[in-house]
Write a protein that holds these residues in place. Structure first.
Motif, PDB file in Angstrom:
ATOM      1  N   LYS A 290       0.821  -1.198   0.000  1.00  0.00           N
ATOM      2  CA  LYS A 290       0.000   0.000   0.000  1.00  0.00           C
ATOM      3  C   LYS A 290       0.865   1.261   0.000  1.00  0.00           C
ATOM      4  O   LYS A 290       0.625   2.208  -0.732  1.00  0.00           O
TER       5      LYS A 290
ATOM      6  N   ARG B 198      -9.382  -1.341  -2.707  1.00  0.00           N
ATOM      7  CA  ARG B 198      -8.269  -0.444  -2.412  1.00  0.00           C
ATOM      8  C   ARG B 198      -8.669   1.015  -2.618  1.00  0.00           C
ATOM      9  O   ARG B 198      -8.267   1.903  -1.878  1.00  0.00           O
TER      10      ARG B 198
ATOM     11  N   ASP C 157     -10.642   2.157   0.324  1.00  0.00           N
ATOM     12  CA  ASP C 157      -9.696   2.315   1.419  1.00  0.00           C
ATOM     13  C   ASP C 157      -8.988   3.674   1.315  1.00  0.00           C
ATOM     14  O   ASP C 157      -8.951   4.459   2.269  1.00  0.00           O
ATOM     15  N   PHE C 158      -8.477   3.962   0.137  1.00  0.00           N
ATOM     16  CA  PHE C 158      -7.783   5.246  -0.054  1.00  0.00           C
ATOM     17  C   PHE C 158      -8.731   6.427   0.142  1.00  0.00           C
ATOM     18  O   PHE C 158      -8.380   7.435   0.741  1.00  0.00           O
TER      19      PHE C 158
ATOM     20  N   SER D  15     -11.498   6.513   1.919  1.00  0.00           N
ATOM     21  CA  SER D  15     -12.037   6.652   3.272  1.00  0.00           C
ATOM     22  C   SER D  15     -10.972   6.955   4.307  1.00  0.00           C
ATOM     23  O   SER D  15     -11.195   7.720   5.243  1.00  0.00           O
ATOM     24  N   ASN D  16      -9.831   6.332   4.166  1.00  0.00           N
ATOM     25  CA  ASN D  16      -8.850   6.394   5.248  1.00  0.00           C
ATOM     26  C   ASN D  16      -7.670   7.324   5.007  1.00  0.00           C
ATOM     27  O   ASN D  16      -6.838   7.497   5.876  1.00  0.00           O
ATOM     28  N   HIS D  17      -7.587   7.858   3.805  1.00  0.00           N
ATOM     29  CA  HIS D  17      -6.449   8.732   3.513  1.00  0.00           C
ATOM     30  C   HIS D  17      -6.924   9.980   2.775  1.00  0.00           C
ATOM     31  O   HIS D  17      -6.672  10.141   1.581  1.00  0.00           O
ATOM     32  N   PRO D  18      -7.614  10.830   3.463  1.00  0.00           N
ATOM     33  CA  PRO D  18      -8.258  11.970   2.795  1.00  0.00           C
ATOM     34  C   PRO D  18      -7.280  12.894   2.068  1.00  0.00           C
ATOM     35  O   PRO D  18      -7.660  13.551   1.100  1.00  0.00           O
TER      36      PRO D  18
ATOM     37  N   GLU E 141     -20.452   0.410  -1.837  1.00  0.00           N
ATOM     38  CA  GLU E 141     -19.158   0.843  -2.353  1.00  0.00           C
ATOM     39  C   GLU E 141     -19.318   1.520  -3.709  1.00  0.00           C
ATOM     40  O   GLU E 141     -18.725   2.560  -3.972  1.00  0.00           O
TER      41      GLU E 141
ATOM     42  N   LYS F 101     -20.610   4.942  -3.476  1.00  0.00           N
ATOM     43  CA  LYS F 101     -19.582   5.847  -2.981  1.00  0.00           C
ATOM     44  C   LYS F 101     -18.623   6.233  -4.111  1.00  0.00           C
ATOM     45  O   LYS F 101     -18.269   7.404  -4.274  1.00  0.00           O
TER      46      LYS F 101
END
Ligand code: ADP
Ligand code: MG
Length: 557
Positions: free
Chosen positions: A259, A279, A282-283, A285-288, A315, A318
């Motif tokens: 990652k 992925r 994930d990017f 949501s967790n890495h604005p 998903e 989103k």
């Protein structure tokens, strides 16, 4: 579940791993027949730690996400200079498609009535006949040529002008028909002249990259979402070629790969992001600070039918809503897949503009008419032996073996390997590294026999596959889609192992045999319809009830 049955042979041949071959005689025989020697693989641990000292070091190239891209320098004008080395790598002739029957068929089918274009738009863009006069950006035209594409495939002939004119598009065409380029070419071409205006500021990588001072947020203009890691890698690869010498920088993000490194690539700037949904979410949501979809001009869902399972609904919403904030609302959506189903229609209703264009390339009569199809009766407990006999009796050629379960994939791979055949395998329980290595080994010819579950091979573009063997036929309740997997371009021969457990597939197989004008084995004799007519209408369009298509809906071209 598997109806795999261990045979005597198998018991002897198992188990595997390196060391001297179990059966020297078989090993020598395989060499005599011209098959290359099997090579064991050794992998470092998945978490990126070094290989144990007793392991052969992993020497293959790095992960796909770090594959070299054309790096832009602000000093270039509008088109960057050639980089001979990169060009040779990107457009490696060994990796180019050898034009097979499928392509010729597809191209010539442009003149037939098999192309169904449903335009829910006021205008119906005329198909292009060649790449030169299609109003494409000159850089992309050059890259198309370098890729070895002379003529647009039917799906490309229609999507290029439709996307060029700014419509949302749904494209449906069978596997191997060039759908990737069908969306990448027009989308990239539209952006190429406007990168300076549209793209996010980004570091000049010609001067090296210092993450502390140069790092930027990735603000892609194009987002391509595809269901599997392998597909994403392939789409990314095609993007690397089509973006050559342009200002557009492609990146890829997929599960299983490191990652951190994927994030580092994004931080150098990203104009085209190819990603698996997991992925990507994930990017997002967790890495604005890593990624913004605010600049998106195109959102493309590839293999859309695969991705629209209910459990993905949240998903998908989103992802589809990700670029909604694009200021001028100039954001096009596209869905591509081999089949069109209810779920796609639902998604289209929800996200595509009302006047989107739907392009469906019907099966052009017999797209695989020149593929020799064999169906042979093999009992389950004789399949391994039959497979071996078949392989050893043929001139060595790139061969894909489809099995039903992961376990069978492992067994069959081991079995062949221990008999001295250069085989490899992939399925979804393998680590990403193993999957990438297996595909590379298969593509490069190091392991020209690949055993795989149909699902992991779906959509894979593997060139020059000469022989497809359906070791297991899909079970009746399984979508007949599986068997379409075997219709990869350039296939010369398809062999299916059949026995009374496969009755559910019988009529389908008879159809294919009739359609391709091949002898019908005795065990199918009673299934041949009197008039020997075959009707493949339902093949990709059964779901296609066209309820939404008013104006000109469903007419043939
Ligand atoms: P699909 O997504 O429809 O299954 P792909 O996009 O994977 O098909 O393309 C299948 C193969 O055809 C790839 O090897 C690709 O490079 C090749 N290809 C695509 N367009 C053309 C073209 N116009 N001429 C020749 N080869 C092409
Ligand atoms: Mg595809």
């Amino acid at each position: 579940m598997t109806d795999f049955v261990k045979t005597e042979d198998m018991a002897e041949a198992l188990p595997t791993t390196d060391g001297p071959p179990k059966d020297q005689e078989a090993y020598d025989r395989a060499r005599e027949k011209g098959w290359s020697a099997p090579e064991p693989s050794n992998y470092p641990a998945e978490n990126g730690t070094e290989a144990q000292s007793n392991e052969v070091p992993f020497v293959e190239e790095a992960w796909m996400h770090s594959a070299q891209k054309y790096e832009w320098s602000e000093e270039f004008g509008d088109v960057g200079p050639k980089i001979t080395e990169l060009e040779a790598q990107l457009f490696n002739p060994d990796l180019k498609p050898v034009k097979g029957n499928l392509f010729e068929k597809q191209v010539s089918s442009l003149n037939l009535t098999s192309i169904k274009v449903i335009a829910e738009a006021v205008e119906r863009p005329a198909p292009i006949r060649d790449f030169d006069n299609a109003g494409l950006h000159p850089v992309i035209v050059e890259n198309i040529k370098l890729s070895g594409y002379d003529t647009p495939t039917p799906i490309q002939a229609y999507t290029i002008p439709a996307i060029g004119k700014g419509y949302d598009v749904i494209g449906t065409a069978q596997t191997g028909s060039g759908k990737t380029a069908a969306y990448l070419i027009p989308a990239l071409s539209k952006l190429m002249g406007k990168v300076k205006k549209l793209a996010a500021p980004r570091p000049n990588l010609a001067n090296g990259f210092n993450p502390d001072t140069d790092m930027v947020r990735a603000e892609p203009l194009i987002l391509v979402v595809a269901p599997t890691r392998e597909l994403c890698c392939q789409i990314f690869d095609e993007s690397r070629r089509l973006c050559y010498r342009s200002m557009l920088r492609p990146c890829v993000a997929y599960g299983g790969g490191p990652k951190r490194e994927q994030m580092d690539e994004l931080r150098k700037g990203c104009d085209i992001l190819v990603a698996t949904p997991g992925r990507l979410i994930d990017f997002m949501s967790n890495h604005p600070n890593l990624l913004s979809l605010n600049r998106l001009r195109f959102t493309i869902i590839d293999e859309a039918d695969e991705m629209l399972h209910d459990d993905w609904e949240k998903e998908m919403s989103k992802i589809m809503a990700g670029g909604d904030t694009n200021e001028d609302g100039n954001h096009r959506y596209m869905l591509f897949s081999a089949t069109f189903n209810k779920r796609m229609r639902k998604l289209a209703k929800k996200y595509l503009s009302g006047d989107h264009i739907r392009i469906r390339i019907g099966r052009a009569g017999s797209t695989h008419i020149n593929v020799q199809q064999n169906v042979i009766w093999v009992e389950n407990n004789e399949k391994q032996k039959a497979l071996y006999d078949l392989l050893i009796s043929m001139p060595p050629s790139r061969t894909l073996v489809f099995v039903r379960s992961k376990k069978t994939a492992d067994f069959v791979d081991d079995y062949l390997f221990n008999l001295g055949l250069p085989s490899t395998s992939i399925h979804s329980d393998r680590t990403q590294r193993e999957r990438e290595d297996a595909i590379r080994a298969f593509k490069s010819g190091r392991a020209p026999i690949m055993v795989t579950t149909g699902v992991s091979a779906r959509g894979l573009d593997i060139r020059n596959v000469m022989h497809v063997i359906n070791f297991d036929l899909p079970s009746i309740d399984y979508d007949a889609k599986m068997s379409r997997t075997a219709r990869i371009g350039n296939v010369g021969l398809a062999t299916s192992f059949y026995n009374d457990k496969d009755e559910g597939m019988a009529d389908y197989l008879v159809k294919i045999l009739l359609e391709t004008g091949q002898p019908i084995p005795d065990f199918f004799a009673e299934r041949v319809p009197e008039d020997k007519k075959v009707d493949f209408e339902d093949d990709s369009g059964a779901e296609d009830d066209d309820e939404g298509a008013q104006d000109g809906g469903g007419d043939s071209w």
